[in-house]
Each structure stands twice: as structure tokens, then as C-alpha cells.
Scaffold this motif. Structure first.
Motif, PDB file in Angstrom:
ATOM      1  N   LEU A 215       0.833  -1.195   0.000  1.00 14.99           N
ATOM      2  CA  LEU A 215       0.000   0.000   0.000  1.00 14.99           C
ATOM      3  C   LEU A 215       0.873   1.253   0.000  1.00 14.99           C
ATOM      4  CD1 LEU A 215      -3.146   0.794   2.022  1.00 14.99           C
ATOM      5  CD2 LEU A 215      -1.185   2.288   2.292  1.00 14.99           C
ATOM      6  N   PHE A 216       1.918   1.239   0.815  1.00 20.90           N
ATOM      7  CA  PHE A 216       2.797   2.397   0.934  1.00 20.90           C
ATOM      8  C   PHE A 216       3.515   2.675  -0.382  1.00 20.90           C
ATOM      9  CE2 PHE A 216       6.470   4.798   2.421  1.00 20.90           C
ATOM     10  CZ  PHE A 216       5.870   5.668   3.318  1.00 20.90           C
ATOM     11  N   ASP A 217       3.893   1.601  -1.069  1.00 25.09           N
ATOM     12  CA  ASP A 217       4.558   1.744  -2.373  1.00 25.09           C
ATOM     13  C   ASP A 217       3.630   2.419  -3.373  1.00 25.09           C
ATOM     14  OD1 ASP A 217       6.737   1.050  -4.315  1.00 25.09           O
ATOM     15  OD2 ASP A 217       5.138  -0.139  -5.203  1.00 25.09           O
ATOM     16  N   ARG A 218       2.334   2.095  -3.311  1.00 22.04           N
ATOM     17  CA  ARG A 218       1.371   2.711  -4.219  1.00 22.04           C
ATOM     18  C   ARG A 218       1.121   4.171  -3.851  1.00 22.04           C
ATOM     19  NH1 ARG A 218       2.006   0.230  -8.312  1.00 22.04           N
ATOM     20  NH2 ARG A 218       0.085   1.112  -9.156  1.00 22.04           N
ATOM     21  N   LEU A 219       1.087   4.469  -2.551  1.00 24.88           N
ATOM     22  CA  LEU A 219       0.916   5.852  -2.113  1.00 24.88           C
ATOM     23  C   LEU A 219       2.052   6.723  -2.639  1.00 24.88           C
ATOM     24  CD1 LEU A 219      -0.205   5.633   1.638  1.00 24.88           C
ATOM     25  CD2 LEU A 219      -1.565   6.373  -0.310  1.00 24.88           C
ATOM     26  N   ASP A 220       3.258   6.158  -2.658  1.00 23.61           N
ATOM     27  CA  ASP A 220       4.411   6.907  -3.137  1.00 23.61           C
ATOM     28  C   ASP A 220       4.277   7.255  -4.612  1.00 23.61           C
ATOM     29  OD1 ASP A 220       7.013   8.024  -2.521  1.00 23.61           O
ATOM     30  OD2 ASP A 220       7.829   6.492  -3.860  1.00 23.61           O
ATOM     31  N   LYS A 221       3.427   6.491  -5.304  1.00 24.76           N
ATOM     32  CA  LYS A 221       3.167   6.765  -6.721  1.00 24.76           C
ATOM     33  C   LYS A 221       1.936   7.659  -6.885  1.00 24.76           C
ATOM     34  CE  LYS A 221       5.395   2.515  -8.303  1.00 24.76           C
ATOM     35  NZ  LYS A 221       6.062   2.279  -7.023  1.00 24.76           N
ATOM     36  N   ARG A 222       1.481   8.225  -5.758  1.00 29.52           N
ATOM     37  CA  ARG A 222       0.415   9.220  -5.746  1.00 29.52           C
ATOM     38  C   ARG A 222      -0.932   8.663  -6.212  1.00 29.52           C
ATOM     39  NH1 ARG A 222       2.561  14.317  -5.180  1.00 29.52           N
ATOM     40  NH2 ARG A 222       0.733  15.298  -6.089  1.00 29.52           N
ATOM     41  N   VAL A 223      -1.283   7.476  -5.738  1.00 29.09           N
ATOM     42  CA  VAL A 223      -2.571   6.901  -6.081  1.00 29.09           C
ATOM     43  C   VAL A 223      -3.378   6.679  -4.816  1.00 29.09           C
ATOM     44  CG1 VAL A 223      -1.669   5.745  -8.116  1.00 29.09           C
ATOM     45  CG2 VAL A 223      -1.746   4.509  -5.956  1.00 29.09           C
ATOM     46  N   THR A 224      -4.698   6.541  -4.958  1.00 29.17           N
ATOM     47  CA  THR A 224      -5.545   6.240  -3.813  1.00 29.17           C
ATOM     48  C   THR A 224      -5.389   4.767  -3.459  1.00 29.17           C
ATOM     49  OG1 THR A 224      -7.425   5.650  -5.178  1.00 29.17           O
ATOM     50  CG2 THR A 224      -7.221   7.955  -4.539  1.00 29.17           C
ATOM     51  N   PRO A 225      -5.498   4.391  -2.177  1.00 29.83           N
ATOM     52  CA  PRO A 225      -5.255   3.016  -1.754  1.00 29.83           C
ATOM     53  C   PRO A 225      -6.432   2.074  -1.927  1.00 29.83           C
ATOM     54  CG  PRO A 225      -5.693   4.361   0.140  1.00 29.83           C
ATOM     55  CD  PRO A 225      -5.691   5.287  -1.043  1.00 29.83           C
ATOM     56  N   VAL A 226      -7.430   2.426  -2.729  1.00 28.94           N
ATOM     57  CA  VAL A 226      -8.534   1.517  -3.007  1.00 28.94           C
ATOM     58  C   VAL A 226      -8.845   1.564  -4.487  1.00 28.94           C
ATOM     59  CG1 VAL A 226      -9.601   1.722  -0.739  1.00 28.94           C
ATOM     60  CG2 VAL A 226     -10.271   3.281  -2.560  1.00 28.94           C
ATOM     61  N   SER A 227      -9.506   0.518  -4.969  1.00 25.28           N
ATOM     62  CA  SER A 227      -9.827   0.453  -6.386  1.00 25.28           C
ATOM     63  C   SER A 227     -11.191   1.093  -6.633  1.00 25.28           C
ATOM     64  CB  SER A 227      -9.851  -1.010  -6.842  1.00 25.28           C
ATOM     65  OG  SER A 227     -10.050  -1.087  -8.219  1.00 25.28           O
ATOM     66  N   VAL A 228     -11.194   2.273  -7.228  1.00 25.39           N
ATOM     67  CA  VAL A 228     -12.430   2.997  -7.521  1.00 25.39           C
ATOM     68  C   VAL A 228     -12.339   3.598  -8.907  1.00 25.39           C
ATOM     69  CG1 VAL A 228     -13.052   3.548  -5.138  1.00 25.39           C
ATOM     70  CG2 VAL A 228     -11.505   5.042  -6.396  1.00 25.39           C
ATOM     71  N   ASP A 229     -13.496   3.890  -9.510  1.00 25.38           N
ATOM     72  CA  ASP A 229     -13.500   4.472 -10.847  1.00 25.38           C
ATOM     73  C   ASP A 229     -13.162   5.955 -10.824  1.00 25.38           C
ATOM     74  OD1 ASP A 229     -14.195   2.078 -12.037  1.00 25.38           O
ATOM     75  OD2 ASP A 229     -16.332   2.419 -11.728  1.00 25.38           O
ATOM     76  N   ASN A 230     -13.688   6.651  -9.830  1.00 26.97           N
ATOM     77  CA  ASN A 230     -13.451   8.089  -9.781  1.00 26.97           C
ATOM     78  C   ASN A 230     -13.601   8.576  -8.353  1.00 26.97           C
ATOM     79  OD1 ASN A 230     -12.984  10.698 -10.748  1.00 26.97           O
ATOM     80  ND2 ASN A 230     -15.171  11.131 -10.835  1.00 26.97           N
ATOM     81  N   VAL A 231     -12.682   9.362  -7.912  1.00 29.70           N
ATOM     82  CA  VAL A 231     -12.710   9.863  -6.544  1.00 29.70           C
ATOM     83  C   VAL A 231     -12.644  11.382  -6.562  1.00 29.70           C
ATOM     84  CG1 VAL A 231     -11.505   9.967  -4.342  1.00 29.70           C
ATOM     85  CG2 VAL A 231     -11.621   7.812  -5.573  1.00 29.70           C
TER      86      VAL A 231
END
Length: 264
Positions: A215-231
Motif C-alpha cells: 500500500l505504501f509503495d502505491r501511495l508513493d506513486k500518488r494513487v488512492t489506496p482503493v480500487s475505484v472508478d473516480n474519486v
């Protein structure tokens, strides 16, 4: 009061069973082969990690380092001062719906949304147009720790542990890095990883779990930590911090588990 408490738990389990049966008849997203396990009564362990060392490190940092943290990870440090209501958590467990990973209150299903989390943390690093998706060839736990800590693969390998089915690293190893790392940015990253591992998603006491590093690795890539179509979300004010307000608000500590059940 005891009988009323048990009645509420049993009634809620019956509602969840009804919901599953109804949804199965209509067709929904229950996993193939899913078997319902709804207990009439549940006891939950709310043992927490000791956060004193994290607090002491934060208090020792100057304003410059703190601002670097806030700009990258939002208001996460306020969680260190958040008082956990054990009776509230035990009561909430009675309403947890394992089939759909949400809370079921009567015939109403509720679950915190990513919009609420991002507004709560005020984490500007997260971009609303990028979403979490686990890569097919995701980096290994070793490679993620090497990237996050800036240490060698040999250093990480020597400190990796196996807890049940998951790999992890002891908090003491991360603490030593925070105190001695020559790179301030890495200190901040490792401190944030520790909060996520010890406070937000704790699994093995005193350790940071493999899943948290993903999760932390994905946050570092500036993404939200859940799978959603639009936030989309809005911050109430640049100067307003929901977590800061929650920490500063006096909390009653005399509400029993039974009373929380009645409130829900």
C-alpha cells in the motif's frame, strides 16, 4: 441490560443472514463458494502497539522536518494521540458484515469511503485521477523495503521475519533507521510507513507487515489506496484539520459496550 445486549447482537446476525439470502437470490458479488460465518456473539482483542517511541521521535523533530512530513503524508501524526475506545470497537464488531466488508445497522449498510479518508488525513499527495491497482508482477517485499528505506538488499534480508503467512520487519529496525538515516526524506518515509504498519493496519505486534509496504509503495506513486472508478473530495479548509479537532475534543471513557450497542 445484558439480555438486551445479546438480543441486539442476535437480531443483527439475523438481518445479515437475511441480506445474504436475499442478495444470493438476486445475484450479487459474493465470492464463489463463500460460506457464511455469522456468530451470535463476538469477542475482539483490541491489544495495541506501544506508540511512545513514535511519539518521542515526532516530538524531537523540528518544524522543517514536520512540514516535510505533512506535505507528503498529511495529518497522519495526529493518529499517535488518538485515544482508542475499546468498548466502542468491541461493539462495532457485532455489526461487521464479513460477506460484504461493511457495517450493517439494521437494514442499512455503511462503510467508510476513500473520500472520507482523504479528507480526514488531508493528504495532498494523493491524486484523485489515479487509482490503486495491484500490478501482476508486483515488487517483492524485499525490493519494496529496499526502495522505501534506501538500504541494501543484504541489510533488509538480514532483518526480514516470517509471522504466520506474512513477511514483516520489526519496528526496532525501522526506529534505528529513523534515528540514524542521513537522508531526511527517507526518515520521513520510514516514519510514515511505521504509522501505517503499527497504527492504521497492525497485524503482528511490534512489526510492519508485508501488505502495508505494498500500500505504501502505491501511495508513493500518488494513487488512492482503493480500487475505484473516480474519486473526488474537498478539503473543508486549508487551516482546518479534522484529526486535530478530534484529538483535542474531550472524550467520555465511561460508555460501556452495551451502551454503545444501544446507541447504534
Amino acid at each position: 441490560m445484558g439480555n438486551e445486549f445479546l438480543d441486539r447482537v442476535e437480531d443483527n446476525a439475523a438481518v445479515r443472514t437475511w441480506a445474504e439470502i436475499t442478495q444470493r437470490e438476486k445475484g450479487d458479488s459474493l465470492a464463489e463458494g463463500y460460506i457464511s460465518e455469522l456468530w451470535d456473539f463476538t469477542r475482539v482483542s483490541v491489544t495495541q502497539n506501544n506508540l511512545q517511541e513514535l511519539k518521542e521521535i515526532w516530538e524531537q523533530w523540528n518544524d522543517e522536518v514536520r512540514q516535510l512530513f505533512y506535505s507528503n503524508y498529511g495529518d497522519l501524526p495526529y493518529l499517535l494521540d488518538m485515544k482508542v475506545d475499546k468498548c466502542l470497537f468491541r461493539a462495532l464488531a457485532q455489526f461487521w458484515n464479513p460477506a460484504y466488508s461493511c457495517f450493517t445497522f439494521g437494514r442499512v449498510d455503511l462503510v467508510p469511503t476513500i473520500e472520507k479518508y482523504t479528507a480526514l488525513l488531508r493528504c495532498s499527495k494523493i491524486q484523485v485521477d489515479k487509482v490503486y491497482s495491484k500490478a501482476v508482477n508486483a515488487p517483492t517485499f524485499l525490493r519494496r523495503l529496499v526502495s522505501i528505506t534506501g538500504m541494501s538488499g543484504q541489510w533488509v534480508t538480514a532483518r526480514m521475519k516470517q509471522k504466520r503467512d506474512n513477511k514483516c520487519i520489526h519496528w526496532k529496525n525501522l526506529k534505528d533507521l529513523i534515528l540514524t538515516h542521513p537522508d531526511t526524506k527517507k526518515k520521513v518515509d520510514i516514519f510514515a510507513l511505521s504509522i501505517y504498519g503499527l497504527v492504521v493496519f497492525p497485524r503482528a505486534l511490534g512489526h510492519v507487515d508485508e501488505a502495508v509496504t505494498d500500500l505504501f509503495d502505491r501511495l508513493d506513486k500518488r494513487v488512492t489506496p482503493v480500487s475505484v472508478d473516480n474519486v473526488s473530495y474537498r478539503v473543508f479548509s486549508d487551516n482546518y484539520s479534522p484529526l486535530k479537532e478530534i484529538v483535542a475534543t474531550p472524550r467520555r471513557d465511561d460508555i460501556s459496550e452495551e451502551k454503545w450497542m444501544a446507541i447504534f
